[in-house]
Design an enzyme around this catalytic site. Structure first.
Site, PDB file in Angstrom:
ATOM      1  N   GLU A  79       0.959  -1.194  -0.043  1.00 42.36           N
ATOM      2  CA  GLU A  79       0.002  -0.049   0.092  1.00 42.36           C
ATOM      3  C   GLU A  79       0.880   1.288   0.091  1.00 42.36           C
ATOM      4  OE1 GLU A  79      -2.435   3.161   1.737  1.00 42.36           O
ATOM      5  OE2 GLU A  79      -0.286   2.497   2.441  1.00 42.36           O
ATOM      6  N   CYS A 111      -4.763  -3.573   2.151  1.00 45.02           N
ATOM      7  CA  CYS A 111      -3.994  -4.387   2.905  1.00 45.02           C
ATOM      8  C   CYS A 111      -4.206  -5.878   2.305  1.00 45.02           C
ATOM      9  CB  CYS A 111      -4.519  -4.495   4.289  1.00 45.02           C
ATOM     10  SG  CYS A 111      -4.427  -3.075   5.044  1.00 45.02           S
ATOM     11  N   THR A 152      -2.472   2.744  15.909  1.00 47.65           N
ATOM     12  CA  THR A 152      -2.333   1.587  15.042  1.00 47.65           C
ATOM     13  C   THR A 152      -1.369   1.628  13.990  1.00 47.65           C
ATOM     14  OG1 THR A 152      -4.200   2.271  13.907  1.00 47.65           O
ATOM     15  CG2 THR A 152      -4.698   0.865  15.710  1.00 47.65           C
ATOM     16  N   SER A 201     -14.652   1.545   9.495  1.00 48.27           N
ATOM     17  CA  SER A 201     -13.681   0.447   9.023  1.00 48.27           C
ATOM     18  C   SER A 201     -14.013  -0.763   9.532  1.00 48.27           C
ATOM     19  CB  SER A 201     -12.439   0.826   8.768  1.00 48.27           C
ATOM     20  OG  SER A 201     -11.707   0.912  10.183  1.00 48.27           O
ATOM     21  N   HIS A 233      -6.596 -10.470   9.027  1.00 46.79           N
ATOM     22  CA  HIS A 233      -5.898  -9.448   8.834  1.00 46.79           C
ATOM     23  C   HIS A 233      -5.882  -8.993  10.082  1.00 46.79           C
ATOM     24  CE1 HIS A 233      -4.558  -5.543   7.422  1.00 46.79           C
ATOM     25  NE2 HIS A 233      -5.695  -4.974   7.731  1.00 46.79           N
ATOM     26  N   LYS A 242     -12.363  -9.817  17.937  1.00 47.18           N
ATOM     27  CA  LYS A 242     -13.602  -9.426  17.628  1.00 47.18           C
ATOM     28  C   LYS A 242     -14.013 -10.250  16.209  1.00 47.18           C
ATOM     29  CE  LYS A 242     -14.153  -4.707  19.489  1.00 47.18           C
ATOM     30  NZ  LYS A 242     -14.447  -3.551  19.360  1.00 47.18           N
ATOM     31  N   ASN A 276       0.381  -2.423  12.866  1.00 46.18           N
ATOM     32  CA  ASN A 276      -0.023  -2.916  11.503  1.00 46.18           C
ATOM     33  C   ASN A 276       0.974  -2.823  10.642  1.00 46.18           C
ATOM     34  OD1 ASN A 276      -1.780  -3.326   9.515  1.00 46.18           O
ATOM     35  ND2 ASN A 276      -3.043  -1.561   9.800  1.00 46.18           N
ATOM     36  N   SER A 309      -9.014  -2.588   2.887  1.00 43.78           N
ATOM     37  CA  SER A 309      -9.959  -1.322   2.854  1.00 43.78           C
ATOM     38  C   SER A 309     -10.489  -0.996   1.454  1.00 43.78           C
ATOM     39  CB  SER A 309      -9.533  -0.291   3.767  1.00 43.78           C
ATOM     40  OG  SER A 309      -9.660  -0.543   5.155  1.00 43.78           O
TER      41      SER A 309
HETATM   42  N1  CAA Z   1      -8.933   0.005  29.446  1.00 41.90           N
HETATM   43  C1  CAA Z   1      -9.264  -1.124  28.531  1.00 41.90           C
HETATM   44  N2  CAA Z   1     -10.030  -1.089  27.475  1.00 41.90           N
HETATM   45  C2  CAA Z   1     -10.257   0.477  27.065  1.00 41.90           C
HETATM   46  C3  CAA Z   1     -10.041   1.493  27.697  1.00 41.90           C
HETATM   47  C4  CAA Z   1      -9.196   1.172  28.834  1.00 41.90           C
HETATM   48  N3  CAA Z   1      -8.916   2.051  29.850  1.00 41.90           N
HETATM   49  N4  CAA Z   1     -10.285   2.342  27.353  1.00 41.90           N
HETATM   50  C5  CAA Z   1     -10.994   2.323  26.079  1.00 41.90           C
HETATM   51  N5  CAA Z   1     -11.126   0.949  26.089  1.00 41.90           N
HETATM   52  C6  CAA Z   1     -11.690   0.149  24.838  1.00 41.90           C
HETATM   53  C7  CAA Z   1     -12.981   0.618  24.497  1.00 41.90           C
HETATM   54  O1  CAA Z   1     -13.997   0.292  25.308  1.00 41.90           O
HETATM   55  C8  CAA Z   1     -12.926  -0.048  23.212  1.00 41.90           C
HETATM   56  O2  CAA Z   1     -13.326  -1.271  23.005  1.00 41.90           O
HETATM   57  P1  CAA Z   1     -14.440  -1.894  22.230  1.00 41.90           P
HETATM   58  O3  CAA Z   1     -13.997  -1.806  20.649  1.00 41.90           O
HETATM   59  O4  CAA Z   1     -14.704  -3.231  22.546  1.00 41.90           O
HETATM   60  O5  CAA Z   1     -15.634  -1.036  22.261  1.00 41.90           O
HETATM   61  C9  CAA Z   1     -11.432  -0.041  22.706  1.00 41.90           C
HETATM   62  O6  CAA Z   1     -10.704   0.301  23.611  1.00 41.90           O
HETATM   63  C10 CAA Z   1     -10.897   1.145  21.650  1.00 41.90           C
HETATM   64  O7  CAA Z   1     -11.420   2.453  22.042  1.00 41.90           O
HETATM   65  P2  CAA Z   1     -12.175   3.223  21.259  1.00 41.90           P
HETATM   66  O8  CAA Z   1     -13.290   2.785  20.334  1.00 41.90           O
HETATM   67  O9  CAA Z   1     -12.731   4.372  21.916  1.00 41.90           O
HETATM   68  O10 CAA Z   1     -10.835   3.817  20.207  1.00 41.90           O
HETATM   69  P3  CAA Z   1     -10.821   4.994  19.172  1.00 41.90           P
HETATM   70  O11 CAA Z   1     -12.046   5.427  18.783  1.00 41.90           O
HETATM   71  O12 CAA Z   1      -9.772   5.819  19.815  1.00 41.90           O
HETATM   72  O13 CAA Z   1     -10.173   3.941  17.982  1.00 41.90           O
HETATM   73  C11 CAA Z   1     -10.082   2.577  16.215  1.00 41.90           C
HETATM   74  C12 CAA Z   1     -10.320   2.505  17.782  1.00 41.90           C
HETATM   75  C13 CAA Z   1     -11.253   3.160  15.456  1.00 41.90           C
HETATM   76  C14 CAA Z   1      -9.863   1.038  15.700  1.00 41.90           C
HETATM   77  C15 CAA Z   1      -8.780   3.482  15.599  1.00 41.90           C
HETATM   78  O14 CAA Z   1      -7.543   2.733  16.422  1.00 41.90           O
HETATM   79  C16 CAA Z   1      -8.637   3.507  14.445  1.00 41.90           C
HETATM   80  O15 CAA Z   1      -9.077   4.366  13.615  1.00 41.90           O
HETATM   81  N6  CAA Z   1      -7.492   2.718  13.690  1.00 41.90           N
HETATM   82  C17 CAA Z   1      -7.348   2.794  12.401  1.00 41.90           C
HETATM   83  C18 CAA Z   1      -8.515   2.027  11.451  1.00 41.90           C
HETATM   84  C19 CAA Z   1      -8.537   0.443  11.529  1.00 41.90           C
HETATM   85  O16 CAA Z   1      -7.246  -0.333  12.063  1.00 41.90           O
HETATM   86  N7  CAA Z   1      -9.684   0.174  11.293  1.00 41.90           N
HETATM   87  C20 CAA Z   1      -9.658  -1.601  11.159  1.00 41.90           C
HETATM   88  C21 CAA Z   1     -10.654  -2.062  10.182  1.00 41.90           C
HETATM   89  S1  CAA Z   1      -9.879  -1.472   8.457  1.00 41.90           S
HETATM   90  C22 CAA Z   1      -8.620  -2.406   8.189  1.00 41.90           C
HETATM   91  O17 CAA Z   1      -8.574  -3.333   8.675  1.00 41.90           O
HETATM   92  C23 CAA Z   1      -7.543  -2.112   7.262  1.00 41.90           C
HETATM   93  C24 CAA Z   1      -6.234  -1.468   7.663  1.00 41.90           C
HETATM   94  O18 CAA Z   1      -5.304  -2.212   7.931  1.00 41.90           O
HETATM   95  C25 CAA Z   1      -6.238  -0.089   8.271  1.00 41.90           C
END
Ligand code: CAA
Length: 388
Positions: A79, A111, A152, A201, A233, A242, A276, A309
């Site tokens: 990518e 990816c 990430t 995503s 992935h 999950k 990642n 994606s």
């Molecule tokens: N202790 C334990 N857990 C905690 C915590 C704490 N103190 N605080 C938060 N958490 C948990 C939350 O409850 C949440 O768990 P759930 O998912 O079970 O609800 C988890 O930590 C993450 O917290 P948030 O949802 O608040 O996190 P965020 O909004 O900051 O971001 C994300 C999460 C959206 C995945 C972000 O990391 C992101 O945008 N990542 C990039 C995109 C990505 O990787 N997408 C994956 C699918 S796309 C793909 O696979 C292609 C690729 O490679 C990019």
């Protein structure tokens, strides 16, 4: 005759940021990263590293074992390409001393493209079983600072040799695919960092898993309960956990939570501390399974879910070959991971903002990688790679 993965070796940078450091700066609990997304460290590429140098470093161990003469094609998945026209694999071809009769091409679909490369390689080998195909996936995952994706990031490359009668994993011809035009993660040509709609995503990832699985079920006689392990992935390791619970639920598998977790946990060890690596991540996960699982994997069925994606995804299956444990590079991988150097938050910022010269002048790049190959200069818009 079976076709599949005969060799697998990976590489990551010698620098990492501990996500505790990031959490401290952000004044949040580190558990959000360590537990919530399941990531502990992320590899940061050195200024003189890119997908080319990481790819060559990953492939070196494979070449040291099998030589170059048997390799008829190099399929390079990324990518994070370094040129809009020239395939990054052509540089790698020279660095590794591959035969001039070896064809090289670069593949792109976020990816997912390493899986496309594997399937194409299997088809090439099925047609000419005496040939072997080198598949390399190499990526640097970069998001803007302060965005949800920041924790990430990561970088890594994996090299796999595809052959007839492979020594590691036989790949079945039946696959399940799902393609859908969505904007969950993308990177326009003018950007160095990806744009992502994070929560969306993760939803599209799960939807694609269901759709690709349904398509796989139509094509294959292998059922959910025939699989012992699953490689997903790995944008972050919690995503795989999950996803696997989701798939187990869809299949009403009747497994305990512990059994479901055991089917993925050994695939996660390396990615938890690398981060990642986009195209490479699922296959570094496979390395992790083969090198860390305490049980004998010979004859075990492994399910693979590859997601890119945008989006294209694929579910396919493989069987681990008896004697696989004699053909791994475990020691080298573990030594490489253990000898990495932790960076401070300030050093991390420096690595993120290292100049990316575009003026055509001569720019030497200071030596910093611990790898064998490095990007020594960019001069006249040309990238100059050297062997250390
Ligand atoms: N202790 C334990 N857990 C905690 C915590 C704490 N103190 N605080 C938060 N958490 C948990 C939350 O409850 C949440 O768990 P759930 O998912 O079970 O609800 C988890 O930590 C993450 O917290 P948030 O949802 O608040 O996190 P965020 O909004 O900051 O971001 C994300 C999460 C959206 C995945 C972000 O990391 C992101 O945008 N990542 C990039 C995109 C990505 O990787 N997408 C994956 C699918 S796309 C793909 O696979 C292609 C690729 O490679 C990019």
């Amino acid at each position: 005759m079976s076709v599949g993965i005969d060799e697998i070796s990976f590489y990551t940078s010698n620098y990492f940021l501990d996500l505790r450091t990031l959490a401290e700066v952000q004044q949040i609990e580190s558990d959000k990263y360590y537990t919530g997304i399941g990531q502990e460290k992320m590899s940061m590429a050195a200024p003189d590293e890119d997908v080319v140098t990481m790819a060559a470093n990953a492939a070196q161990q494979v070449i040291d074992r099998v030589g170059v003469d048997c390799i008829s094609s190099l399929l390079f998945a990324t990518e994070t390409g370094v040129d809009q026209s020239k395939a990054a694999g052509v540089y790698v071809h020279r660095l590794l001393g591959l035969n001039s009769n070896c064809r090289v091409v670069e593949l792109k679909q976020a990816c997912y493209s390493a899986t496309a490369a594997i399937q194409m390689a299997c088809a090439l080998v099925a047609r000419q079983p005496e040939k072997k195909v080198l598949v390399i996936a190499s990526d640097i995952a970069r998001y803007d600072l302060g965005t949800s994706g920041e924790a990430t990031q990561g970088c890594g490359a994996v090299a796999m040799l595809i052959s007839a009668n492979p020594r590691l994993v036989e790949i079945d011809p039946e696959v399940g695919n799902h393609t859908e035009d969505v904007m969950d993660f993308w990177r326009p040509n003018y950007r160095a960092t990806a744009l992502v709609d994070g929560k969306y995503s993760t939803k599209i990832y799960l939807k694609s898993l269901k759709k690709a699985w349904e398509n796989f079920v139509d094509a294959s006689s292998v059922a959910f309960n025939d699989f012992s392990y699953f490689c997903y992935h790995l944008p972050f390791s919690r995503m795989a956990e999950k996803a696997h619970k989701h798939l187990a639920k869809i299949n009403q598998a009747g497994l305990t939570l512990e059994q479901i977790e055991q089917q993925v946990e050994d695939t996660l060890h390396y990615n938890r501390i690398i981060g990642n690596s986009y195209t490479a991540s699922m296959y570094i996960g496979l390395s992790s399974l083969l090198e860390n699982c305490k049980h004998n994997l010979a004859g075990k069925k492994v399910g693979f879910f590859s997601y890119g994606s945008g989006c294209v995804s694929e579910f396919f299956s493989g069987t681990v070959v008896s004697g696989y444990d004699k053909c791994l590079h475990t020691l080298n991988h573990k030594q490489m991971l253990e000898s990495r150097q932790e960076v401070s938050y300030d050093e991390y910022l420096k690595l993120c903002s290292y100049p990316d010269p575009r003026d055509g002048e001569h720019h030497d790049i200071p030596a910093s990688t611990a790898g064998r190959y490095r990007l020594a200069a960019i001069s006249g818009h040309k990238r100059e790679y050297v062997v250390c």
